[in-house]
Scaffold this motif. Sequence first.
Motif, PDB file in Angstrom:
ATOM      1  N   LEU A 147       5.681  59.362 129.090  1.00  0.00           N
ATOM      2  CA  LEU A 147       6.830  59.725 129.658  1.00  0.00           C
ATOM      3  C   LEU A 147       7.489  61.208 129.273  1.00  0.00           C
ATOM      4  O   LEU A 147       8.233  61.674 129.974  1.00  0.00           O
ATOM      5  CB  LEU A 147       7.844  58.722 128.975  1.00  0.00           C
ATOM      6  N   ASP A 148       6.750  61.695 128.307  1.00  0.00           N
ATOM      7  CA  ASP A 148       7.391  63.158 127.902  1.00  0.00           C
ATOM      8  C   ASP A 148       6.264  64.319 127.847  1.00  0.00           C
ATOM      9  O   ASP A 148       5.082  63.918 127.913  1.00  0.00           O
ATOM     10  CB  ASP A 148       7.815  63.208 126.350  1.00  0.00           C
ATOM     11  N   SER A 149       6.924  65.565 128.369  1.00  0.00           N
ATOM     12  CA  SER A 149       6.044  66.634 128.344  1.00  0.00           C
ATOM     13  C   SER A 149       5.700  67.193 126.684  1.00  0.00           C
ATOM     14  O   SER A 149       6.060  66.572 125.910  1.00  0.00           O
ATOM     15  CB  SER A 149       6.775  67.810 128.999  1.00  0.00           C
ATOM     16  N   PRO A 150       4.633  67.792 126.625  1.00  0.00           N
ATOM     17  CA  PRO A 150       4.222  68.209 125.330  1.00  0.00           C
ATOM     18  C   PRO A 150       5.455  68.937 124.566  1.00  0.00           C
ATOM     19  O   PRO A 150       5.687  68.777 123.593  1.00  0.00           O
ATOM     20  CB  PRO A 150       3.138  69.407 125.799  1.00  0.00           C
ATOM     21  N   GLU A 151       6.071  69.585 125.140  1.00  0.00           N
ATOM     22  CA  GLU A 151       7.199  70.208 124.527  1.00  0.00           C
ATOM     23  C   GLU A 151       8.272  69.231 123.940  1.00  0.00           C
ATOM     24  O   GLU A 151       8.703  69.455 122.840  1.00  0.00           O
ATOM     25  CB  GLU A 151       8.125  71.362 125.606  1.00  0.00           C
ATOM     26  N   GLU A 152       8.633  68.266 124.719  1.00  0.00           N
ATOM     27  CA  GLU A 152       9.314  67.230 124.405  1.00  0.00           C
ATOM     28  C   GLU A 152       8.920  66.284 123.277  1.00  0.00           C
ATOM     29  O   GLU A 152       9.472  65.919 122.179  1.00  0.00           O
ATOM     30  CB  GLU A 152       9.850  66.130 125.752  1.00  0.00           C
ATOM     31  N   ARG A 153       7.431  66.228 123.146  1.00  0.00           N
ATOM     32  CA  ARG A 153       6.906  65.395 122.220  1.00  0.00           C
ATOM     33  C   ARG A 153       7.149  66.249 120.767  1.00  0.00           C
ATOM     34  O   ARG A 153       7.356  65.642 119.795  1.00  0.00           O
ATOM     35  CB  ARG A 153       5.492  65.266 122.405  1.00  0.00           C
ATOM     36  N   TYR A 154       6.865  67.555 121.062  1.00  0.00           N
ATOM     37  CA  TYR A 154       6.991  68.543 120.010  1.00  0.00           C
ATOM     38  C   TYR A 154       8.316  68.425 119.380  1.00  0.00           C
ATOM     39  O   TYR A 154       8.677  68.097 118.136  1.00  0.00           O
ATOM     40  CB  TYR A 154       6.587  69.881 120.203  1.00  0.00           C
ATOM     41  N   GLU A 155       9.490  68.455 120.301  1.00  0.00           N
ATOM     42  CA  GLU A 155      10.719  68.424 119.638  1.00  0.00           C
ATOM     43  C   GLU A 155      11.358  67.163 119.207  1.00  0.00           C
ATOM     44  O   GLU A 155      11.846  67.151 118.230  1.00  0.00           O
ATOM     45  CB  GLU A 155      11.781  68.613 121.062  1.00  0.00           C
ATOM     46  N   LYS A 156      10.634  66.029 119.829  1.00  0.00           N
ATOM     47  CA  LYS A 156      10.864  64.855 119.040  1.00  0.00           C
ATOM     48  C   LYS A 156      10.007  64.809 117.571  1.00  0.00           C
ATOM     49  O   LYS A 156      10.524  64.214 116.727  1.00  0.00           O
ATOM     50  CB  LYS A 156      10.226  63.527 119.780  1.00  0.00           C
ATOM     51  N   PHE A 157       8.864  65.395 117.406  1.00  0.00           N
ATOM     52  CA  PHE A 157       8.291  65.373 116.206  1.00  0.00           C
ATOM     53  C   PHE A 157       8.991  66.247 115.086  1.00  0.00           C
ATOM     54  O   PHE A 157       9.229  65.774 114.002  1.00  0.00           O
ATOM     55  CB  PHE A 157       6.960  66.110 116.400  1.00  0.00           C
TER      56      PHE A 157
END
Length: 195
Positions: A147-157
């Motif tokens: 569901l998320d872009s790599p940038e969104e995954r990093y921001e969640k991390f």
Amino acid sequence: MHDENELLWNTMSSFAPISVSDKELLSSKLKEVQFKKKDRLIDAQEIFTGYVFIKKGLARLYGYKEGEEKTLFFFREGMFAGSIQSYLSEKPSQLVLEAMEDIDGLLITKEELDEVFEKSDALAKALMRYTQIRLNGLLHFFSSFVLDSPEERYEKFIRTEPELLNRVPQHVIASFLGITPVSLSRIRKRISNKR
């Protein structure tokens, strides 16, 4: 008097009330273990039907794809580390569990855990609830890959695991997020420029 396993009892009692007799029962099954940084708690193709409760340190679970390491999970203080796949199937693990820092832990085998479950409903409930919460967290993480872009995954991390930013090398974080170190560097630069 300070209980050296206080972190374990705090973790367990956050899921169910743990009595003194429950603590004594579980304590009788635990074995103190230490691992040095880079030690493998579980090697690929090894059967590991147990768990290590991490009192101090950090480990990561990873596998190989086309010769490259792919990180699936990090285990830190207050967590039970292991390979659920090997634990449940009693077959060799496809994954490696490696210490990223020196680890002080408590080992319990499947046989000992089964005995604990038979004798204590409270401990069985606490560990079941712990497992459910961990599985829910994993489901959220893996759905992020769809569901998320790599940038969104990093921001969640960085929102959910801020302490790992200083404990885990960037190339390992990139592996965990399913991107290259170069891509991670670009994402970090873009986020920094936004702020």
